[in-house]
Design a protein around this motif. Structure first.
Motif, PDB file in Angstrom:
ATOM      1  N   GLN A  11       0.834  -1.192   0.000  1.00 24.61           N
ATOM      2  CA  GLN A  11       0.000   0.000   0.000  1.00 24.61           C
ATOM      3  C   GLN A  11       0.877   1.252   0.000  1.00 24.61           C
ATOM      4  N   THR A  12       1.599   1.442  -1.074  1.00 22.55           N
ATOM      5  CA  THR A  12       2.437   2.616  -1.236  1.00 22.55           C
ATOM      6  C   THR A  12       2.089   3.291  -2.554  1.00 22.55           C
ATOM      7  N   LEU A  13       2.493   4.552  -2.678  1.00 24.87           N
ATOM      8  CA  LEU A  13       2.190   5.303  -3.890  1.00 24.87           C
ATOM      9  C   LEU A  13       2.820   4.630  -5.111  1.00 24.87           C
ATOM     10  N   ILE A  14       4.046   4.158  -4.949  1.00 23.24           N
ATOM     11  CA  ILE A  14       4.745   3.453  -6.029  1.00 23.24           C
ATOM     12  C   ILE A  14       4.884   1.983  -5.632  1.00 23.24           C
ATOM     13  N   GLN A  15       4.486   1.096  -6.516  1.00 18.59           N
ATOM     14  CA  GLN A  15       4.489  -0.328  -6.210  1.00 18.59           C
ATOM     15  C   GLN A  15       5.885  -0.940  -6.360  1.00 18.59           C
ATOM     16  N   ALA A  16       6.074  -2.066  -5.682  1.00 18.83           N
ATOM     17  CA  ALA A  16       7.382  -2.722  -5.669  1.00 18.83           C
ATOM     18  C   ALA A  16       7.815  -3.220  -7.046  1.00 18.83           C
ATOM     19  N   ILE A  57      14.831   7.326   3.933  1.00 15.10           N
ATOM     20  CA  ILE A  57      14.000   7.031   5.111  1.00 15.10           C
ATOM     21  C   ILE A  57      12.678   7.784   5.011  1.00 15.10           C
ATOM     22  N   PHE A  58      12.729   9.030   4.567  1.00 17.56           N
ATOM     23  CA  PHE A  58      11.506   9.837   4.417  1.00 17.56           C
ATOM     24  C   PHE A  58      10.575   9.224   3.363  1.00 17.56           C
ATOM     25  N   LEU A  59      11.136   8.852   2.221  1.00 15.03           N
ATOM     26  CA  LEU A  59      10.317   8.313   1.130  1.00 15.03           C
ATOM     27  C   LEU A  59       9.628   7.001   1.514  1.00 15.03           C
ATOM     28  N   SER A  60      10.333   6.148   2.253  1.00 17.24           N
ATOM     29  CA  SER A  60       9.740   4.856   2.621  1.00 17.24           C
ATOM     30  C   SER A  60       8.783   4.977   3.793  1.00 17.24           C
ATOM     31  N   ASN A  61       9.064   5.900   4.724  1.00 16.32           N
ATOM     32  CA  ASN A  61       8.214   6.028   5.906  1.00 16.32           C
ATOM     33  C   ASN A  61       6.960   6.860   5.667  1.00 16.32           C
ATOM     34  N   THR A  62       6.926   7.574   4.550  1.00 15.99           N
ATOM     35  CA  THR A  62       5.718   8.340   4.202  1.00 15.99           C
ATOM     36  C   THR A  62       4.856   7.601   3.188  1.00 15.99           C
ATOM     37  N   GLY A  63       5.243   6.376   2.862  1.00 15.15           N
ATOM     38  CA  GLY A  63       4.419   5.562   1.973  1.00 15.15           C
ATOM     39  C   GLY A  63       4.560   5.887   0.503  1.00 15.15           C
ATOM     40  N   ILE A  64       5.597   6.601   0.135  1.00 15.41           N
ATOM     41  CA  ILE A  64       5.801   6.936  -1.272  1.00 15.41           C
ATOM     42  C   ILE A  64       6.403   5.744  -2.017  1.00 15.41           C
ATOM     43  N   ILE A  65       7.409   5.102  -1.402  1.00 13.90           N
ATOM     44  CA  ILE A  65       8.024   3.927  -2.029  1.00 13.90           C
ATOM     45  C   ILE A  65       7.945   2.743  -1.067  1.00 13.90           C
ATOM     46  N   PRO A  66       7.949   1.515  -1.576  1.00 10.65           N
ATOM     47  CA  PRO A  66       7.885   0.326  -0.712  1.00 10.65           C
ATOM     48  C   PRO A  66       9.213   0.083  -0.005  1.00 10.65           C
ATOM     49  N   THR A  67       9.175  -0.671   1.093  1.00 12.83           N
ATOM     50  CA  THR A  67      10.402  -0.981   1.832  1.00 12.83           C
ATOM     51  C   THR A  67      11.120  -2.184   1.234  1.00 12.83           C
ATOM     52  N   GLU A  68      10.443  -2.945   0.363  1.00 13.85           N
ATOM     53  CA  GLU A  68      11.067  -4.094  -0.290  1.00 13.85           C
ATOM     54  C   GLU A  68      10.747  -4.082  -1.779  1.00 13.85           C
ATOM     55  N   SER A  69      11.724  -4.434  -2.593  1.00 12.81           N
ATOM     56  CA  SER A  69      11.530  -4.498  -4.041  1.00 12.81           C
ATOM     57  C   SER A  69      12.707  -5.227  -4.677  1.00 12.81           C
ATOM     58  N   PRO A  70      12.478  -5.932  -5.784  1.00 13.24           N
ATOM     59  CA  PRO A  70      13.590  -6.552  -6.520  1.00 13.24           C
ATOM     60  C   PRO A  70      14.639  -5.533  -6.979  1.00 13.24           C
ATOM     61  N   VAL A  71      14.200  -4.279  -7.129  1.00  7.92           N
ATOM     62  CA  VAL A  71      15.132  -3.221  -7.530  1.00  7.92           C
ATOM     63  C   VAL A  71      16.225  -3.053  -6.478  1.00  7.92           C
ATOM     64  N   TYR A  72      15.829  -3.060  -5.196  1.00  8.46           N
ATOM     65  CA  TYR A  72      16.808  -2.909  -4.121  1.00  8.46           C
ATOM     66  C   TYR A  72      17.742  -4.120  -4.074  1.00  8.46           C
ATOM     67  N   ASP A  73      17.187  -5.295  -4.340  1.00 14.74           N
ATOM     68  CA  ASP A  73      18.009  -6.515  -4.379  1.00 14.74           C
ATOM     69  C   ASP A  73      19.068  -6.413  -5.482  1.00 14.74           C
ATOM     70  N   SER A  74      18.685  -5.786  -6.591  1.00 15.79           N
ATOM     71  CA  SER A  74      19.629  -5.623  -7.707  1.00 15.79           C
ATOM     72  C   SER A  74      20.785  -4.711  -7.321  1.00 15.79           C
ATOM     73  N   VAL A  75      20.497  -3.710  -6.499  1.00 16.35           N
ATOM     74  CA  VAL A  75      21.569  -2.814  -6.045  1.00 16.35           C
ATOM     75  C   VAL A  75      22.589  -3.598  -5.222  1.00 16.35           C
TER      76      VAL A  75
END
Length: 416
Positions: A11-16, A57-75
């Protein structure tokens, strides 16, 4: 989070799974952080790394981006390994080995701080947090080695899934906070008066030559770079990553490890089966064999640093403050005590050994966050001669972390 047809939907503005947008956010915010650091003196003092972290921290805690995503795993899986050789291409190898011995001693003493912190924190909170014996095993291993050790202990002690998730959230938030603290400490007069800071002074003296520029802008001044430089830098780095990871994977399957293997085999597996240690070793080997080739490549440090700034953004994303407040406030206290005592022991031991403040901070960082975040700290502060040594020394934690976690876990289990 909500389940729809068995699939978890964030439930974030941008999906994982919105790959292009999430990559764009990581890259744009990393770029903004670098620009602010080099454009404004206040941002240069805070550092682009902290700006990247706080923004994430701001982007994830305000619900703009998800806390988990394959994109982060790629990093973690691609960007970080690629950055390591790029940042080592212009390192002085002779100085590396000279510095590593001192750093190793401080790192081991810092590990003692982790053990002491875990024991103290366990006895303070064992009546208030369930499964604290398992958590103690996971965190003591993780705060000497890294995420690999955390996962190994979680599997070994069969920790419940929800417990593992809550602990990971507390760990991520604590690491983000501690990274910011480590970035600030070298700027404080209290520490500057009491510890030698040769690397800090070297970076600061370099900025004095160009008035009107921030510290970061002066350090990262414009250099000649060609298309060939970019091609050789990135191409060589990728080749090293591929070869190193294949070698590490081969030895990881060849050399037995785990509960059924002997200590000698586990140690050997930790040395030749760890992809980051093999990557660092391979890079050192080719640097020694082909020094002229690497001397003629420009821009590798800049490209590698840019990739590390993307990593800084990713570090801050999982630090979910609402999840901690709701599910595990005592877990945050537990890891806070461990980190605090690690820092105190590191600073006191370093003072007794008359060690440089930069070495002490990097050793503590390598314990708590692993060698990659410690190298990232060295990069962000401009301590380029310490990048290689802390990568080498930090990987020792992968080897000893599991042994410490296992011993503490078994001991704690007799008291709960």
């Amino acid at each position: 989070m909500q389940a729809i047809g068995g699939i978890i939907v964030s439930q974030t503005l941008i999906q994982a799974d919105d790959t292009i947008t999430l990559w764009g956010i990581l890259i744009v915010w990393a770029s903004v952080s670098i620009y602010l650091e080099q454009r404004y003196s206040w941002a240069s003092k805070i550092s682009g790394a902290i700006i990247a972290l706080i923004g994430a921290i701001f982007l994830s805690n305000t619900g703009i981006i998800p806390t988990e995503s394959p994109v982060y795993d790629s990093v973690w899986g691609v960007i970080v390994p690629l950055a390591i050789p790029l940042l080592l291409f212009h390192v002085n190898i002779k100085k590396i080995w000279k510095e590593s011995g001192k750093l190793l001693l401080i790192f081991l003493l810092s590990s003692v701080g982790t053990v002491a912190g875990t024991i103290i924190s366990f006895f303070l909170l064992k009546d208030h947090i369930p499964y604290l014996d398992k958590i103690g095993a996971m965190m003591s291993a993780s705060y000497i080695g890294g995420g690999v050790n955390f996962a190994a202990m979680a599997a070994k002690f069969e920790a419940p899934g929800e417990l593992v998730s809550a602990t990971v959230v507390a760990d991520n938030l604590m690491m983000a906070i501690y990274f910011i603290i480590l970035m600030i400490i070298p700027t404080l007069a209290f520490f500057r008066k009491r510890y030698s800071i040769p690397h800090v002074l070297e970076v600061e003296s370099g900025s004095n030559n160009e008035s009107g520029k921030t510290l970061a802008e002066s350090f990262w001044k414009r250099k000649d770079i060609s298309l060939k430089d970019i091609a050789l830098s990135v191409g060589t780095a990728f080749l090293l990553v591929i070869i190193s990871f294949k070698i590490a994977g081969f030895f990881d399957t060849l050399v037995p490890s785990g509960e059924d293997a002997s200590i000698l085999f586990n140690l050997l597996n930790g040395l030749v089966g760890d992809k980051y240690l093999v990557l660092t070793t391979m890079t050192f080997i080719v640097l020694g064999l082909f020094p002229r080739y690497f001397d003629n490549i420009n821009g590798s440090q800049e490209i590698g640093t840019y990739l590390i700034y993307i990593f800084f953004v990713v570090i801050g994303i999982p630090a979910s403050i609402p999840l901690i407040i709701k599910n595990a406030p005592l877990l945050l206290l537990f890891v806070f005590i461990i980190v605090l005592i690690n820092m105190i022991v590191s600073l006191l031991a370093g003072k007794l050994l008359k060690a440089n403040l930069e070495d002490i901070l990097l050793a503590s960082n390598a314990n708590i966050g692993g060698p990659t975040t410690a190298a990232a700290l060295a990069i962000a502060k401009g301590w380029k001669d310490l990048i290689g040594p802390i990568l080498v020394v930090g990987t020792i934690g992968y080897i000893i972390g599991n042994y410490v976690g296992t011993l503490l876990g078994f001991w704690f289990s007799t008291m709960v």
